[in-house]
Design a protein around this motif. Sequence first.
Motif, PDB file in Angstrom:
ATOM      1  N   GLN A  18      52.040 -28.657  30.976  1.00  0.00           N
ATOM      2  CA  GLN A  18      53.161 -29.584  30.861  1.00  0.00           C
ATOM      3  C   GLN A  18      53.625 -30.154  32.198  1.00  0.00           C
ATOM      4  OE1 GLN A  18      55.101 -26.578  28.028  1.00  0.00           O
ATOM      5  NE2 GLN A  18      55.988 -28.516  27.355  1.00  0.00           N
ATOM      6  N   HIS A 122      49.584 -20.411  27.675  1.00  0.00           N
ATOM      7  CA  HIS A 122      50.630 -21.283  27.134  1.00  0.00           C
ATOM      8  C   HIS A 122      49.907 -22.411  26.390  1.00  0.00           C
ATOM      9  CE1 HIS A 122      55.104 -22.269  27.527  1.00  0.00           C
ATOM     10  NE2 HIS A 122      54.624 -23.191  26.718  1.00  0.00           N
ATOM     11  N   TRP A 123      49.102 -21.987  25.387  1.00  0.00           N
ATOM     12  CA  TRP A 123      48.550 -22.840  24.332  1.00  0.00           C
ATOM     13  C   TRP A 123      47.264 -23.605  24.632  1.00  0.00           C
ATOM     14  CZ3 TRP A 123      53.792 -25.415  22.595  1.00  0.00           C
ATOM     15  CH2 TRP A 123      54.653 -24.413  22.124  1.00  0.00           C
ATOM     16  N   ASN A 165      52.205 -17.271  24.919  1.00  0.00           N
ATOM     17  CA  ASN A 165      53.468 -17.961  24.659  1.00  0.00           C
ATOM     18  C   ASN A 165      53.553 -18.319  23.179  1.00  0.00           C
ATOM     19  OD1 ASN A 165      55.919 -19.425  25.623  1.00  0.00           O
ATOM     20  ND2 ASN A 165      54.852 -21.101  24.595  1.00  0.00           N
ATOM     21  N   GLU A 166      54.615 -17.895  22.540  1.00  0.00           N
ATOM     22  CA  GLU A 166      54.952 -18.308  21.176  1.00  0.00           C
ATOM     23  C   GLU A 166      53.762 -18.457  20.236  1.00  0.00           C
ATOM     24  OE1 GLU A 166      57.331 -21.829  21.246  1.00  0.00           O
ATOM     25  OE2 GLU A 166      58.889 -20.930  22.478  1.00  0.00           O
ATOM     26  N   GLN A 264      62.688 -16.459  23.077  1.00  0.00           N
ATOM     27  CA  GLN A 264      62.767 -17.906  23.309  1.00  0.00           C
ATOM     28  C   GLN A 264      63.526 -18.499  22.127  1.00  0.00           C
ATOM     29  OE1 GLN A 264      59.001 -17.628  26.213  1.00  0.00           O
ATOM     30  NE2 GLN A 264      58.742 -19.140  24.587  1.00  0.00           N
ATOM     31  N   GLU A 314      63.011 -18.605  27.446  1.00  0.00           N
ATOM     32  CA  GLU A 314      63.169 -20.047  27.210  1.00  0.00           C
ATOM     33  C   GLU A 314      64.406 -20.283  26.377  1.00  0.00           C
ATOM     34  OE1 GLU A 314      60.066 -22.588  25.691  1.00  0.00           O
ATOM     35  OE2 GLU A 314      58.519 -21.445  26.739  1.00  0.00           O
ATOM     36  N   TRP A 352      64.730 -23.600  29.838  1.00  0.00           N
ATOM     37  CA  TRP A 352      63.566 -24.490  29.673  1.00  0.00           C
ATOM     38  C   TRP A 352      64.047 -25.911  29.832  1.00  0.00           C
ATOM     39  CZ3 TRP A 352      58.371 -23.941  29.498  1.00  0.00           C
ATOM     40  CH2 TRP A 352      57.663 -25.121  29.261  1.00  0.00           C
ATOM     41  N   GLU A 359      55.912 -33.010  26.702  1.00  0.00           N
ATOM     42  CA  GLU A 359      56.333 -32.237  25.538  1.00  0.00           C
ATOM     43  C   GLU A 359      55.313 -32.371  24.385  1.00  0.00           C
ATOM     44  OE1 GLU A 359      58.577 -29.967  25.053  1.00  0.00           O
ATOM     45  OE2 GLU A 359      58.534 -29.951  22.869  1.00  0.00           O
ATOM     46  N   TRP A 360      54.079 -31.882  24.628  1.00  0.00           N
ATOM     47  CA  TRP A 360      53.049 -31.756  23.589  1.00  0.00           C
ATOM     48  C   TRP A 360      52.881 -33.042  22.777  1.00  0.00           C
ATOM     49  CZ3 TRP A 360      50.421 -27.995  25.491  1.00  0.00           C
ATOM     50  CH2 TRP A 360      51.080 -26.973  26.155  1.00  0.00           C
ATOM     51  N   PHE A 368      63.777 -32.339  29.032  1.00  0.00           N
ATOM     52  CA  PHE A 368      64.360 -30.998  29.005  1.00  0.00           C
ATOM     53  C   PHE A 368      64.817 -30.515  30.379  1.00  0.00           C
ATOM     54  CE2 PHE A 368      62.193 -30.622  24.912  1.00  0.00           C
ATOM     55  CZ  PHE A 368      62.944 -29.694  24.216  1.00  0.00           C
TER      56      PHE A 368
END
Length: 397
Positions: A18, A122-123, A165-166, A264, A314, A352, A359-360, A368
Motif C-alpha cells: 500500500q 499483508h495479503w 494480516n486479517e 484491528q 489497526e 491506520w 486502498e486495495w 486514511f
Amino acid sequence: MFKFPKDFFWGAATSAHQVEGNNHNDWSEWEKENAPRLSKESGGKYPPENYISGRACDHYNRFREDFDIAKSLGHNAHRFSIEWSRVEPAEGKFDFKEIEHYREVIKALRERGMEPFVTLWHWTIPIWMRDKGGVTSREFPRYFVRFASLMAHDLPNVKFWMTLNEPTSVIANSYLRGVWSPQKKNIFSVFRVYKILANAHREAYRVIHAANPDAKVGFGNIMVFTEPYSNSFLDKFASNFRNYWANEYFLKLTGSTHDYFALQYYFHFKIAFPQKIKNENKWASDMNWEIYPEGIYHLLKRLGKYKKPIYITENGVADAKDIHRERFIKEHLEWILKAIAEGVDVRGYFYWSLLDNFEWDKGFWPRFGLVEVDYKTMERKIRKSAKFLSTVLSNVE
Ligand code: BGC
C-alpha cells in the motif's frame, strides 16, 4: 489527560504494497487487468490510474523521512510489512539486497526510538506462489513458513512479529464475495483457506520461536462487533453466526499459538436474518463505513478473557477533509481506556495509517493517513488530527 499504562506503544501502521511502490505481485497484476473495469464501475468518477498501485507513496525510498515525521509526532512504535515478492521473487531464489533493505528499515526505526512490529503477510503473494494457487494451495504454508523462518533468522532484533494480516478479510473478500484478487468466489475455497492460513500461522509461530526464543508472535485479527438488529430469535441467530465466522473460528483453529492479540477494529454490524447489515450509519467515513467507537470496548472485553496482552494494531478512518479523525481517535481512545480501567491488558495503539495509501480495490481515493500524501509531487503534509494524537501521547501519565 489520558491515563494510559506506562510503556504503552503508540504508533501507526502501514503495509508494503500500500505504500512502498513498484511492487510486482498477484495484486499488481490484478490491478492492471481490473483498473478499466473498476473505473467504469465508479461511473468514471475515478480514472483507471486510481486503481493501479504504481509508485504508491514511494515509501520504499522515503521511509527515513516518513519515520522522521512519525517520530516528530511522538510515536514510539511502528507497524509495517515485509513484501514477500521482493524477498523471494522466484521460487527459492532469495534477494539478499531486499532483506538488507528491511534491515535498514528496522535500523531507521530503532535509531528514532520506535519499536518495530513486523507483519510477514499483508495479503500480496509472489507471482510464482500465485501460479501454484496462492492461499488455496496446500503448499502455501510450507513456502510461507520457509520465508517466515528466513526473516526471523535474518532480522534477529525484531521482537514483535505478526504472521498474517486479517486472514478473514481475504477469505471474505477474495473467496466469499469474490471481489478481491484473485476473485475466485467459491464456498469450498472459503473453508479450505481458513484451514490453510491457520496452518500457515501455527507453523510460522513455531519457526519464529525456533529462530528467536524472545520473539512475541501474533496475527492481525480484524474483529467485527456484531449485534442482532432486533430481539427476534432469527436476528440473534444471524448475529451469532456472523460473530462465529468473523471473530471466533480462526482463533479456534489457531489454538494457543498467540503470545498476544493484535486487534484491528473498523466494523460494527447490526445484523438481521439471514445476513442483512442494517446499520443506522449516524456517523460514517468517506467510504460510508459506520464509525462506532464503543465497539472496540466490547471486543477488548471479550479478548480480555484470554488473559494475554493486547495490541490494537489497526484502527482508522477514511476522511479526506480531516473533519472526523480527531473525534474518531479521541472516542476510540476513551473506550480503550475504559477497557483498561476494567482490567483488560491493552499495551499499544497503532492508528491506520501513517500515510494516505493504496486502498486495495478502491485505489487511492480513500484517505486514511495521519499524513496527507500528494501523489503527484509525493509531498507529505501532517494533518491536524495527527497533531491531536501527538498531544494525547505527550500528555499520557
Ligand atoms: C487492512 C488494511 C486496509 C485497512 C482499511 C485493514 O483491513 O489491513 O490493509 O487498508 O483495513 O481498509
